[in-house]
Write a protein that holds these residues in place. Structure first.
Motif, mmCIF file in Angstrom:
data_model
loop_
_atom_site.group_PDB
_atom_site.id
_atom_site.type_symbol
_atom_site.label_atom_id
_atom_site.label_comp_id
_atom_site.label_asym_id
_atom_site.label_seq_id
_atom_site.Cartn_x
_atom_site.Cartn_y
_atom_site.Cartn_z
ATOM 1 N N VAL A 2 -9.828 39.876 38.609
ATOM 2 C CA VAL A 2 -9.984 38.933 37.503
ATOM 3 C C VAL A 2 -10.979 37.845 37.891
ATOM 4 C CG1 VAL A 2 -8.815 37.175 36.123
ATOM 5 C CG2 VAL A 2 -7.704 39.374 36.551
ATOM 6 N N ARG A 3 -10.924 37.398 39.124
ATOM 7 C CA ARG A 3 -11.873 36.379 39.602
ATOM 8 C C ARG A 3 -13.303 36.876 39.473
ATOM 9 N NH1 ARG A 3 -14.656 34.943 44.169
ATOM 10 N NH2 ARG A 3 -14.711 32.708 44.680
ATOM 11 N N ASP A 4 -13.544 38.117 39.871
ATOM 12 C CA ASP A 4 -14.896 38.670 39.795
ATOM 13 C C ASP A 4 -15.346 38.835 38.349
ATOM 14 O OD1 ASP A 4 -14.932 38.706 42.515
ATOM 15 O OD2 ASP A 4 -14.649 40.865 42.736
ATOM 16 N N VAL A 5 -14.424 39.200 37.466
ATOM 17 C CA VAL A 5 -14.764 39.293 36.044
ATOM 18 C C VAL A 5 -15.188 37.921 35.519
ATOM 19 C CG1 VAL A 5 -13.840 39.676 33.725
ATOM 20 C CG2 VAL A 5 -13.358 41.308 35.530
ATOM 21 N N LEU A 6 -14.507 36.867 35.947
ATOM 22 C CA LEU A 6 -14.849 35.525 35.494
ATOM 23 C C LEU A 6 -16.230 35.111 35.989
ATOM 24 C CD1 LEU A 6 -11.387 33.865 36.140
ATOM 25 C CD2 LEU A 6 -12.388 34.357 33.901
ATOM 26 N N LEU A 7 -16.518 35.412 37.267
ATOM 27 C CA LEU A 7 -17.807 35.035 37.840
ATOM 28 C C LEU A 7 -18.952 35.823 37.199
ATOM 29 C CD1 LEU A 7 -16.765 34.817 41.600
ATOM 30 C CD2 LEU A 7 -17.297 32.898 40.091
ATOM 31 N N THR A 8 -18.788 37.138 37.144
ATOM 32 C CA THR A 8 -19.840 37.953 36.537
ATOM 33 C C THR A 8 -19.890 37.743 35.032
ATOM 34 O OG1 THR A 8 -18.296 39.830 36.454
ATOM 35 C CG2 THR A 8 -19.816 39.738 38.320
ATOM 36 N N GLY A 9 -18.753 37.398 34.439
ATOM 37 C CA GLY A 9 -18.716 37.161 33.001
ATOM 38 C C GLY A 9 -19.560 35.964 32.598
ATOM 39 N N LYS A 10 -19.595 34.935 33.422
ATOM 40 C CA LYS A 10 -20.437 33.776 33.115
ATOM 41 C C LYS A 10 -21.910 34.167 33.191
ATOM 42 C CE LYS A 10 -21.498 29.575 32.131
ATOM 43 N NZ LYS A 10 -21.314 29.079 30.760
ATOM 44 N N VAL A 11 -22.261 34.983 34.179
ATOM 45 C CA VAL A 11 -23.641 35.479 34.282
ATOM 46 C C VAL A 11 -23.980 36.324 33.059
ATOM 47 C CG1 VAL A 11 -25.207 36.930 35.637
ATOM 48 C CG2 VAL A 11 -23.600 35.417 36.799
ATOM 49 N N TYR A 12 -23.019 37.158 32.643
ATOM 50 C CA TYR A 12 -23.187 38.001 31.454
ATOM 51 C C TYR A 12 -23.462 37.137 30.222
ATOM 52 C CZ TYR A 12 -21.501 40.844 27.481
ATOM 53 O OH TYR A 12 -21.369 41.481 26.282
ATOM 54 N N GLU A 13 -22.689 36.058 30.076
ATOM 55 C CA GLU A 13 -22.868 35.182 28.914
ATOM 56 C C GLU A 13 -24.257 34.541 28.930
ATOM 57 O OE1 GLU A 13 -23.376 31.552 26.938
ATOM 58 O OE2 GLU A 13 -22.888 31.486 29.085
ATOM 59 N N ALA A 14 -24.706 34.092 30.106
ATOM 60 C CA ALA A 14 -26.022 33.450 30.202
ATOM 61 C C ALA A 14 -27.143 34.447 29.930
ATOM 62 C CB ALA A 14 -26.196 32.822 31.580
ATOM 63 N N ALA A 15 -26.970 35.677 30.397
ATOM 64 C CA ALA A 15 -28.009 36.687 30.216
ATOM 65 C C ALA A 15 -28.132 37.144 28.769
ATOM 66 C CB ALA A 15 -27.734 37.889 31.127
ATOM 67 N N ARG A 16 -27.052 37.065 28.012
ATOM 68 C CA ARG A 16 -27.073 37.524 26.618
ATOM 69 C C ARG A 16 -27.264 36.381 25.615
ATOM 70 N NH1 ARG A 16 -25.182 42.511 25.018
ATOM 71 N NH2 ARG A 16 -24.308 41.565 23.142
ATOM 72 N N ARG A 17 -27.268 35.163 26.100
ATOM 73 C CA ARG A 17 -27.345 34.014 25.198
ATOM 74 C C ARG A 17 -28.708 33.961 24.502
ATOM 75 N NH1 ARG A 17 -27.184 28.903 28.372
ATOM 76 N NH2 ARG A 17 -25.299 29.863 29.201
ATOM 77 N N ARG A 18 -28.686 33.650 23.243
ATOM 78 C CA ARG A 18 -29.911 33.591 22.455
ATOM 79 C C ARG A 18 -30.069 32.219 21.799
ATOM 80 N NH1 ARG A 18 -32.501 38.306 20.811
ATOM 81 N NH2 ARG A 18 -31.565 40.246 21.543
ATOM 82 N N ASP A 19 -31.337 31.892 21.537
ATOM 83 C CA ASP A 19 -31.639 30.732 20.706
ATOM 84 C C ASP A 19 -32.640 31.172 19.644
ATOM 85 O OD1 ASP A 19 -34.125 30.876 22.015
ATOM 86 O OD2 ASP A 19 -33.526 29.394 23.516
ATOM 87 N N ASP A 20 -33.305 30.238 18.993
ATOM 88 C CA ASP A 20 -34.208 30.586 17.896
ATOM 89 C C ASP A 20 -35.394 31.433 18.343
ATOM 90 O OD1 ASP A 20 -32.579 29.192 16.189
ATOM 91 O OD2 ASP A 20 -33.779 27.349 16.258
ATOM 92 N N ASN A 21 -35.730 31.382 19.644
ATOM 93 C CA ASN A 21 -36.899 32.099 20.158
ATOM 94 C C ASN A 21 -36.540 33.410 20.852
ATOM 95 O OD1 ASN A 21 -38.718 30.010 19.345
ATOM 96 N ND2 ASN A 21 -38.022 28.802 21.103
#
Length: 319
Positions: A116-135
């Motif tokens: 679960v700890r590793d899912v949390l750590l990699t999950g934050k990286v996953y969120e940053a890598a998939r995050r989008r803005d207007d560009n």
């Protein structure tokens, strides 16, 4: 269509300089005008030390600008903070999540269930890598200063780690999504090594384990490579055994230097030559690993921001 921005995972045996290489890769990509997020997951604050900035909090902060105008942001991912964010995002616990933290339940959960700890750590990286803005994607590249080679496959292969803990539900769905990103063409796992027997063998074993888990292996970075300090004639004379103390002492005397140092200089030259042979032998072994090799030199003056710029230029950086 890309599932996420580029993700570069940098791993290596302890002492090989993987954090320095991760930082140099970030600077290299920023030198091409890219916006980069550099993450660490081990709580060592190695990125802050390299860039000479205060300890990083659990938030993204700009720490450098590349020569090409790109920006490097940094994030130190803390598993407890990541779990609170996860609870707020998926279960909307809010203040209740912070109450759990006060009772120590978060620390308990991440200790008894390392997966679960590793899912949390990699999950934050996953969120940053998939995050989008207007560009488009917020970051052109995300670089993770990851755990050492010996446990990198287990760390990235979060599906197998949570299989016995969560068959269904948000954690399982998160793990499935993370694995989709980890195995995508946008992800590259780079292995850092020095040209010594144990790190090289661990690198070869790491490549095999990553490939067995269907995780994409990128480059092998040969770090701290010692340059040859001997002229061709001197090297050949040492190899032939024709460079004796008397000849060296005579040359020293011509330069108004103490000839008594002749024997020590010959011994030092022979040791350097042997070191070069060992490096060459380990390099030959790695040439058969099937992955591109990139060499970075040993910098005698240590690592500062100027040195990172130098390494970034040598590294080039994947497109």
């Amino acid at each position: 269509m890309a599932l996420s921005t580029q993700l570069h995972v940098v791993t290596g045996k302890g002492g090989t300089g993987k954090t320095t290489v991760a930082a140099a890769l970030a600077m290299s990509l920023a030198g091409k005008g890219k916006k980069v997020l550099l993450c660490e997951v081990e709580g060592r604050q190695g990125i802050a030390q390299l860039f000479d900035v205060p300890p990083l909090p659990y938030e993204e902060r700009k720490i450098a600008v590349g020569r090409g105008g790109g920006e490097v942001f940094a994030l130190a991912i803390d598993p407890e903070a990541a779990l609170l964010e996860y609870l707020s995002m998926y279960y909307r616990l809010g203040r209740a999540g912070k109450a759990l933290d006060r009772f120590g339940i978060i620390d308990f959960a991440t200790t008894i269930a390392p997966g679960v700890r590793d899912v949390l750590l990699t999950g934050k990286v996953y969120e940053a890598a998939r995050r989008r803005d207007d560009n488009g994607f917020t970051y052109d590249a995300v670089i993770m200063d990851a755990p050492p080679t010996g446990r990198i496959t287990r760390f990235l292969n979060v599906n197998s780690e949570v299989a016995g803990l969560a068959k269904v539900g948000p954690i399982r769905r998160q793990a499935d999504s993370i694995m989709q990103m980890m195995r995508s063409p946008e992800t590259h796992v780079h292995l850092v090594t020095v040209l010594e027997e144990m790190p090289v063998q661990e690198t070869i074993d790491g490549i095999a384990e990553l490939q067995s888990a269907r995780l994409p292996v990128g480059q092998v970075i040969l770090n701290l490579v010692r340059p040859s300090l001997l002229a061709v004639g001197t090297r050949e004379a040492l190899e032939a055994g024709s460079l004796g103390p008397a000849k060296v002492a005579k040359s020293l005397a011509k330069a108004s230097l103490d000839g008594a140092a002749a024997s020590a200089l010959i011994a030092g030259g022979s040791a350097h030559l042997e070191r070069q042979r060992l490096q060459a032998g380990q390099r030959e072994i790695l040439e058969d690993c099937g992955r591109p090799l990139v060499e970075l030199p040993l910098l005698s003056d240590g690592i500062d921001l100027g040195a990172l710029f130098d390494l970034a230029e040598r590294l080039g950086g994947p497109e």
